[in-house]
Design a protein around this motif. Structure first.
Motif, PDB file in Angstrom:
ATOM      1  N   GLN A 187     -10.661   5.712  -0.731  1.00  0.00           N
ATOM      2  CA  GLN A 187     -11.692   4.767  -1.140  1.00  0.00           C
ATOM      3  C   GLN A 187     -11.457   3.370  -0.564  1.00  0.00           C
ATOM      4  O   GLN A 187     -12.394   2.615  -0.401  1.00  0.00           O
ATOM      5  N   ALA A 188     -10.221   3.037  -0.269  1.00  0.00           N
ATOM      6  CA  ALA A 188      -9.914   1.718   0.278  1.00  0.00           C
ATOM      7  C   ALA A 188      -9.790   1.821   1.799  1.00  0.00           C
ATOM      8  O   ALA A 188      -9.437   2.858   2.338  1.00  0.00           O
ATOM      9  N   GLN A 189     -10.065   0.726   2.463  1.00  0.00           N
ATOM     10  CA  GLN A 189      -9.928   0.720   3.916  1.00  0.00           C
ATOM     11  C   GLN A 189      -8.472   0.637   4.346  1.00  0.00           C
ATOM     12  O   GLN A 189      -8.115   1.093   5.422  1.00  0.00           O
ATOM     13  N   ASP A 190      -7.627   0.069   3.513  1.00  0.00           N
ATOM     14  CA  ASP A 190      -6.225  -0.117   3.867  1.00  0.00           C
ATOM     15  C   ASP A 190      -5.336   0.437   2.757  1.00  0.00           C
ATOM     16  O   ASP A 190      -5.078  -0.224   1.755  1.00  0.00           O
ATOM     17  N   ALA A 191      -4.846   1.652   2.948  1.00  0.00           N
ATOM     18  CA  ALA A 191      -4.021   2.307   1.927  1.00  0.00           C
ATOM     19  C   ALA A 191      -2.711   1.556   1.696  1.00  0.00           C
ATOM     20  O   ALA A 191      -2.228   1.490   0.563  1.00  0.00           O
ATOM     21  N   SER A 192      -2.142   0.971   2.724  1.00  0.00           N
ATOM     22  CA  SER A 192      -0.891   0.223   2.574  1.00  0.00           C
ATOM     23  C   SER A 192      -1.092  -0.983   1.659  1.00  0.00           C
ATOM     24  O   SER A 192      -0.255  -1.279   0.805  1.00  0.00           O
ATOM     25  N   TYR A 193      -2.201  -1.677   1.832  1.00  0.00           N
ATOM     26  CA  TYR A 193      -2.493  -2.819   0.969  1.00  0.00           C
ATOM     27  C   TYR A 193      -2.725  -2.356  -0.463  1.00  0.00           C
ATOM     28  O   TYR A 193      -2.289  -3.021  -1.411  1.00  0.00           O
ATOM     29  N   ALA A 194      -3.380  -1.220  -0.640  1.00  0.00           N
ATOM     30  CA  ALA A 194      -3.630  -0.696  -1.991  1.00  0.00           C
ATOM     31  C   ALA A 194      -2.308  -0.441  -2.705  1.00  0.00           C
ATOM     32  O   ALA A 194      -2.159  -0.751  -3.888  1.00  0.00           O
ATOM     33  N   LEU A 195      -1.333   0.093  -1.993  1.00  0.00           N
ATOM     34  CA  LEU A 195      -0.028   0.348  -2.584  1.00  0.00           C
ATOM     35  C   LEU A 195       0.701  -0.953  -2.894  1.00  0.00           C
ATOM     36  O   LEU A 195       1.285  -1.110  -3.970  1.00  0.00           O
ATOM     37  N   GLU A 196       0.657  -1.890  -1.985  1.00  0.00           N
ATOM     38  CA  GLU A 196       1.291  -3.194  -2.208  1.00  0.00           C
ATOM     39  C   GLU A 196       0.671  -3.889  -3.421  1.00  0.00           C
ATOM     40  O   GLU A 196       1.382  -4.416  -4.285  1.00  0.00           O
ATOM     41  N   LYS A 197      -0.637  -3.862  -3.490  1.00  0.00           N
ATOM     42  CA  LYS A 197      -1.351  -4.475  -4.616  1.00  0.00           C
ATOM     43  C   LYS A 197      -0.950  -3.796  -5.935  1.00  0.00           C
ATOM     44  O   LYS A 197      -0.749  -4.464  -6.945  1.00  0.00           O
ATOM     45  N   LEU A 198      -0.817  -2.467  -5.916  1.00  0.00           N
ATOM     46  CA  LEU A 198      -0.422  -1.723  -7.110  1.00  0.00           C
ATOM     47  C   LEU A 198       0.928  -2.209  -7.626  1.00  0.00           C
ATOM     48  O   LEU A 198       1.081  -2.493  -8.815  1.00  0.00           O
ATOM     49  N   VAL A 199       1.907  -2.310  -6.747  1.00  0.00           N
ATOM     50  CA  VAL A 199       3.247  -2.725  -7.160  1.00  0.00           C
ATOM     51  C   VAL A 199       3.203  -4.116  -7.786  1.00  0.00           C
ATOM     52  O   VAL A 199       3.766  -4.348  -8.861  1.00  0.00           O
ATOM     53  N   LEU A 200       2.525  -5.042  -7.150  1.00  0.00           N
ATOM     54  CA  LEU A 200       2.442  -6.408  -7.681  1.00  0.00           C
ATOM     55  C   LEU A 200       1.735  -6.452  -9.032  1.00  0.00           C
ATOM     56  O   LEU A 200       2.173  -7.150  -9.948  1.00  0.00           O
ATOM     57  N   GLU A 201       0.650  -5.706  -9.170  1.00  0.00           N
ATOM     58  CA  GLU A 201      -0.094  -5.705 -10.429  1.00  0.00           C
ATOM     59  C   GLU A 201       0.685  -5.033 -11.553  1.00  0.00           C
ATOM     60  O   GLU A 201       0.606  -5.458 -12.711  1.00  0.00           O
ATOM     61  N   ILE A 202       1.442  -3.999 -11.243  1.00  0.00           N
ATOM     62  CA  ILE A 202       2.251  -3.353 -12.283  1.00  0.00           C
ATOM     63  C   ILE A 202       3.335  -4.317 -12.770  1.00  0.00           C
ATOM     64  O   ILE A 202       3.577  -4.429 -13.971  1.00  0.00           O
ATOM     65  N   VAL A 203       3.958  -5.030 -11.857  1.00  0.00           N
ATOM     66  CA  VAL A 203       4.968  -6.016 -12.254  1.00  0.00           C
ATOM     67  C   VAL A 203       4.337  -7.058 -13.171  1.00  0.00           C
ATOM     68  O   VAL A 203       4.929  -7.446 -14.179  1.00  0.00           O
ATOM     69  N   ARG A 204       3.136  -7.476 -12.865  1.00  0.00           N
ATOM     70  CA  ARG A 204       2.441  -8.472 -13.706  1.00  0.00           C
ATOM     71  C   ARG A 204       2.018  -7.899 -15.058  1.00  0.00           C
ATOM     72  O   ARG A 204       1.804  -8.642 -15.996  1.00  0.00           O
ATOM     73  N   SER A 205       1.882  -6.591 -15.141  1.00  0.00           N
ATOM     74  CA  SER A 205       1.433  -5.943 -16.375  1.00  0.00           C
ATOM     75  C   SER A 205       2.518  -5.865 -17.440  1.00  0.00           C
ATOM     76  O   SER A 205       2.217  -5.750 -18.620  1.00  0.00           O
ATOM     77  N   ARG A 206       3.753  -5.901 -17.008  1.00  0.00           N
ATOM     78  CA  ARG A 206       4.861  -5.813 -17.966  1.00  0.00           C
ATOM     79  C   ARG A 206       5.020  -7.146 -18.672  1.00  0.00           C
ATOM     80  O   ARG A 206       5.094  -8.183 -18.037  1.00  0.00           O
ATOM     81  N   PRO A 207       5.076  -7.115 -19.995  1.00  0.00           N
ATOM     82  CA  PRO A 207       5.239  -8.365 -20.744  1.00  0.00           C
ATOM     83  C   PRO A 207       6.502  -9.089 -20.315  1.00  0.00           C
ATOM     84  O   PRO A 207       7.531  -8.464 -20.036  1.00  0.00           O
ATOM     85  N   GLN A 208       6.422 -10.395 -20.257  1.00  0.00           N
ATOM     86  CA  GLN A 208       7.562 -11.207 -19.865  1.00  0.00           C
ATOM     87  C   GLN A 208       8.501 -11.383 -21.045  1.00  0.00           C
ATOM     88  O   GLN A 208       8.066 -11.583 -22.168  1.00  0.00           O
TER      89      GLN A 208
END
Length: 70
Positions: free
Chosen positions: A45-66
């Motif tokens: 669905q995305a044009q850039d699968a590598s970016y989708a994976l990078e974005k996933l990692v960053l967003e998951i890190v942000r999802s964890r409560p500090q």
């Protein structure tokens, strides 16, 4: 009993329990939704699968409560 229900050995259950510490219900639910979205993006669905994976990692890190600083 949980080992049979989940279908994993005791050592894996202990590992999963340790890894889940620090997550709240909202953060975990958000991370699961992010993985589902990234899965679809990576599978075409995305044009850039590598970016989708990078974005996933960053967003998951942000999802964890500090944690509060000690």
């Amino acid at each position: 009993e949980l080992m049979r229900e989940v279908g994993v050995p005791a050592w894996k259950l202990r590992t999963l329990r340790e890894q889940s510490r620090g997550w709240d219900d909202n953060g975990l639910a958000r991370a699961i939704r992010l993985v589902a979205t990234a899965d679809a993006d990576i599978k075409g669905q995305a044009q850039d699968a590598s970016y989708a994976l990078e974005k996933l990692v960053l967003e998951i890190v942000r999802s964890r409560p500090q944690r509060a600083a000690n």
